[in-house]
Design a protein around this motif. Structure first.
Motif, mmCIF file in Angstrom:
data_model
loop_
_atom_site.group_PDB
_atom_site.id
_atom_site.type_symbol
_atom_site.label_atom_id
_atom_site.label_comp_id
_atom_site.label_asym_id
_atom_site.label_seq_id
_atom_site.Cartn_x
_atom_site.Cartn_y
_atom_site.Cartn_z
ATOM 1 N N TYR A 49 0.934 -1.215 -0.201
ATOM 2 C CA TYR A 49 0.127 -0.185 -0.042
ATOM 3 C C TYR A 49 0.986 1.384 0.087
ATOM 4 C CZ TYR A 49 -4.442 -2.313 0.118
ATOM 5 O OH TYR A 49 -5.682 -2.792 -0.172
ATOM 6 N N ARG A 50 1.957 1.121 0.472
ATOM 7 C CA ARG A 50 2.925 2.455 0.537
ATOM 8 C C ARG A 50 3.278 2.483 -0.823
ATOM 9 N NH1 ARG A 50 8.168 4.155 1.433
ATOM 10 N NH2 ARG A 50 8.311 5.994 2.982
ATOM 11 N N GLU A 51 3.747 1.505 -1.431
ATOM 12 C CA GLU A 51 4.211 1.725 -2.834
ATOM 13 C C GLU A 51 3.005 2.380 -3.851
ATOM 14 O OE1 GLU A 51 5.515 -1.042 -6.566
ATOM 15 O OE2 GLU A 51 6.253 -1.608 -4.589
ATOM 16 N N LYS A 52 1.744 2.119 -3.674
ATOM 17 C CA LYS A 52 0.498 2.711 -4.112
ATOM 18 C C LYS A 52 0.345 4.074 -4.052
ATOM 19 C CE LYS A 52 -2.428 -1.356 -4.615
ATOM 20 N NZ LYS A 52 -3.652 -2.056 -3.819
ATOM 21 N N LEU A 53 0.758 4.257 -2.491
ATOM 22 C CA LEU A 53 0.381 5.640 -2.196
ATOM 23 C C LEU A 53 1.524 6.717 -2.837
ATOM 24 C CD1 LEU A 53 0.475 6.634 1.675
ATOM 25 C CD2 LEU A 53 1.587 8.087 -0.142
#
Length: 695
Positions: free
Chosen positions: A208-212
């Motif tokens: 999710y951090r990468e998506k963010l």
């Protein structure tokens, strides 16, 4: 002089019961504004200070309050969630720069959330999302994120992930810092530890951090290029990109927590500081001319500009009338004389106060970016512009929907009439969606509003606040009339009685208009058979008759009138003669054009437990409802339908009986549709009988 970059004017809005007021209470507690937290269910919330709010556990009017967090000044407005009071949300959003949309972790995106979200989109207000009640049974953060995408068509940016769900919910992981915030069971907001990400969540957090980051870096080409080449942007760069995208409404930073259990509210406050705009970063308010058309100029947010402010709410309280004002530019000092550009009159500013729900602090000056209240303004109404008398301007006004329901009331005793008149005058000033008129035939006072609850509370306020006991009639539906056939017709008004006569001849076409167009007049006269200077009089004549249709005297909607020929007399024709001709033409032609009664159709959204779905749908069908959609979730089923307003009176009682008290519903006006013949005949007969009885 205060630094405007440290101002945040925000509203908290959501569906009824998603926890807006509780969230506001927690924010006030954390920022040191209050020392004891009041609960909505105990009727002790700070911003719910009306008796009616405390009893019903709902917010009725928006309340303003000011607090501070990390050297930033927050002006917060807690808005109502109930559909009958959306007007309060609309006018609050009009003067805010940012918002916090609160959603229930188990209920998700509910009907009123959609309406409020639509208003916020129209007002172009930047928002962050707070998924509340994560400790509730059936709570699911990522499901609500999916609903925000699907139902609201919005782009949520997941900023945190919950640790545990339902009763095991203990905190959340902040994706940017890769830190876990975990609270203990004491219920105190300050009792939390910052630890490393739990081992079983590491992979999910990285995903999710990468998506963010991917979503954020799209806001800056240089940072994006560096990121694509494998260089991780700094925390400062990422926050800069998130702020830019949030203000541009490209995405909405999304958090979760439990306001009631004091978990996660600090992160929301930090997000307001980090990502929501200051008054100077939002699109400036457009200026308009007297007709309300934009002039192309805007109100620049700066203290050195001339004063421009908008009155967005009037509230009566024990000290007199309070006018809530958003100052867009310039400075306002106690004792200044200001111009109301709507009335053209000037007023002197006596006392100014900074509001904290229903408490106040006296202040001597306010500046661009402030939301304050002025005590004792006389002729100011909601939507009026207040400005420097030397630089008159008009800010874009507010538009309010028409009421759909009315009730007839009269005081129980003779002495109550005058008291009721004064009280109603004050209430109309406070709430522009509440209208009052006197029925000329019966002499009754007709109260008009947005729904049963809206009028119910108005009657309650009249009784308790103003001491007026009323006899209340049955609710009446705002029926309208329209036509179904196109006809060509001609009408001549001729009057000869010594001296100059009156003459006006018109050839015209009356036809059904597109739904929602109201009344449209056009002229295709060629050759000067009717001189141009008489067109406004003809239009005025027809328009003046639209208030009373041929069937039962209801206002007429969606009619097009085209003037295509006519005749005039060089001496006897006048504007008055043509106006009278248009009125006669309306009376003559409308009964021939297939008049039809139309009724308000409401968008109804019912929530019911699984085992009562059949009963609920069967009941809606009996009420002439059209079922549009059914959506199952963990705790029950949402049924969406369109139902005539006439069939919805007292529905809450029926729904509660059917669902053992567990069902909920909300409704709002959608559109008008033709009445079935049997309904139409009954309404026309009853209306005529009522008018005859009144005479």
């Amino acid at each position: 002089m205060t630094d405007l970059s440290h101002y945040r004017n925000i509203g908290i809005f959501a569906h009824v019961d998603a926890g807006k007021t509780t969230t506001t209470e927690r924010i006030l507690k954390l920022t040191g504004k209050i020392h004891k937290t009041g609960e909505v269910h105990d009727g002790a919330a700070t911003t719910d200070f009306m008796e009616q709010e405390q009893e019903r556990g709902i917010t009725i009017q928006s309340a303003a309050t000011t607090c501070f967090w990390k050297d930033h000044r927050f002006n917060i407005i807690d808005t109502p969630g109930h559909v009958d009071f959306t007007i309060e949300v609309y006018r609050s959003l009009k003067v805010l720069d940012g918002g916090v949309g609160v959603f229930c972790g188990s209920g998700g995106v509910e009907p009123q959330s959609e309406t409020n979200w639509r208003y916020a989109n129209e007002s172009e207000v930047a928002r962050i999302i707070f998924v509340n009640k994560m400790d509730r049974m059936g709570a699911d953060f990522l499901r609500v994120v999916g609903q925000v995408e699907k139902v609201l068509g919005a782009n949520p940016m997941v900023m945190v992930l919950p640790i545990g769900v339902e009763e095991d919910f203990v905190g959340m992981v902040d994706l940017l810092s890769r830190k876990a915030y975990i609270w203990d069971d004491s219920g105190l907001p300050e009792n939390f530890d910052v630890t490393d990400v739990p081992a079983d969540m590491v992979d999910q957090v990285e995903e999710y951090r990468e998506k963010l980051i991917e979503m954020a870096v799209e806001q800056d080409d240089d940072i994006m290029m560096a990121y694509m080449e494998g260089e991780e942007p700094s925390m400062e760069d990422i926050k800069h990109c998130i702020r830019k995208g949030t203000i541009a409404l490209d995405f909405f930073p999304t958090y979760c927590g439990s306001a009631f259990k004091n978990k996660g509210v600090q992160l929301i406050l930090d997000a307001v500081v980090d990502y929501l705009p200051s008054p100077t970063e939002v699109k400036p308010q457009p200026l308009t001319d007297e007709e309300g058309n934009e002039t192309g100029e805007v109100a620049i947010v700066a203290t050195e500009e001339p004063l421009k402010a908008l009155a967005f709410k009037i509230m009566e309280d024990r000290f007199g009338a309070l006018t809530f004002v958003r100052v867009y530019s310039g400075v306002l000092n106690k004792g200044d004389t200001i111009l109301n550009s709507f009335t053209g009159k000037t007023e002197r500013v006596g006392r100014m106060v900074e509001m904290h729900a229903d408490d106040r602090n006296e202040i001597d000056r306010a500046q661009a970016g402030d939301i304050i209240a002025i005590v004792g303004m006389k002729a100011v109404k909601t939507g009026h512009t207040l400005c420097d008398p030397k630089h008159p301007v008009t800010l874009e006004a507010m538009i309010f929907p028409d009421p759909v329901i009315s009730i007839a009331v009269k005081p129980k005793d003779k002495g109550g009439s005058e008291k009721m008149g004064i009280a109603i005058g004050k209430m109309i000033a406070e709430d522009p969606s509440f209208r009052v008129e006197t029925d000329e035939d019966s002499g009754e006072t007709i109260l008009k509003g947005m729904g049963e609850l809206h009028l119910d509370i108005k009657v309650d306020i009249l009784k308790r606040t103003y001491g007026v006991d009323l006899i209340v009639g049955q609710p009446q539906v705002a029926y309208r009339e329209t036509i179904t056939e196109e006809i060509d017709d001609t009408y001549t008004h001729k009057k000869q009685s010594g001296g100059s006569g009156q003459f006006g001849k018109i050839d015209y076409r009356i036809k059904p208009g597109e739904p929602g167009t109201g009344y449209v007049f056009s002229s295709t006269v060629v050759g000067g058979n009717v001189p141009k200077e008489f067109f406004p009089a003809i239009e005025k004549g027809f328009k003046g008759m639209m208030d009373e249709g041929p069937l039962a005297g209801f206002p007429v909607l969606d009619v097009e009138i085209e003037l295509y020929d006519g005749g005039f007399h060089a001496v006897d024709s006048s504007a008055l003669a043509f106006e009278i001709a248009a009125k006669g033409a309306f009376r003559q032609s409308m009964p021939k054009a297939g008049p039809q009664l139309i009724e308000p159709i409401m968008k109804v959204d019912v929530y019911t437990p699984d085992d009562h779905v059949g009963d609920v749908i069967g009941d809606l069908n009996r009420r002439r409802g059209m079922i549009k959609d059914q959506e199952k979730n963990v705790t029950g089923v949402r049924v969406k339908a369109e139902v005539p307003l006439a069939e919805m009176f007292g529905y809450i009682g029926t729904l509660r009986t059917m669902t053992s008290g567990r069902g909920q519903f909300s409704m709002e006006f959608s559109h008008y549709l033709p009445c079935p013949r049997n309904v139409s005949e009954t309404v026309i007969a009853e209306t005529k009988a009522r008018k005859e009885a009144a005479q």
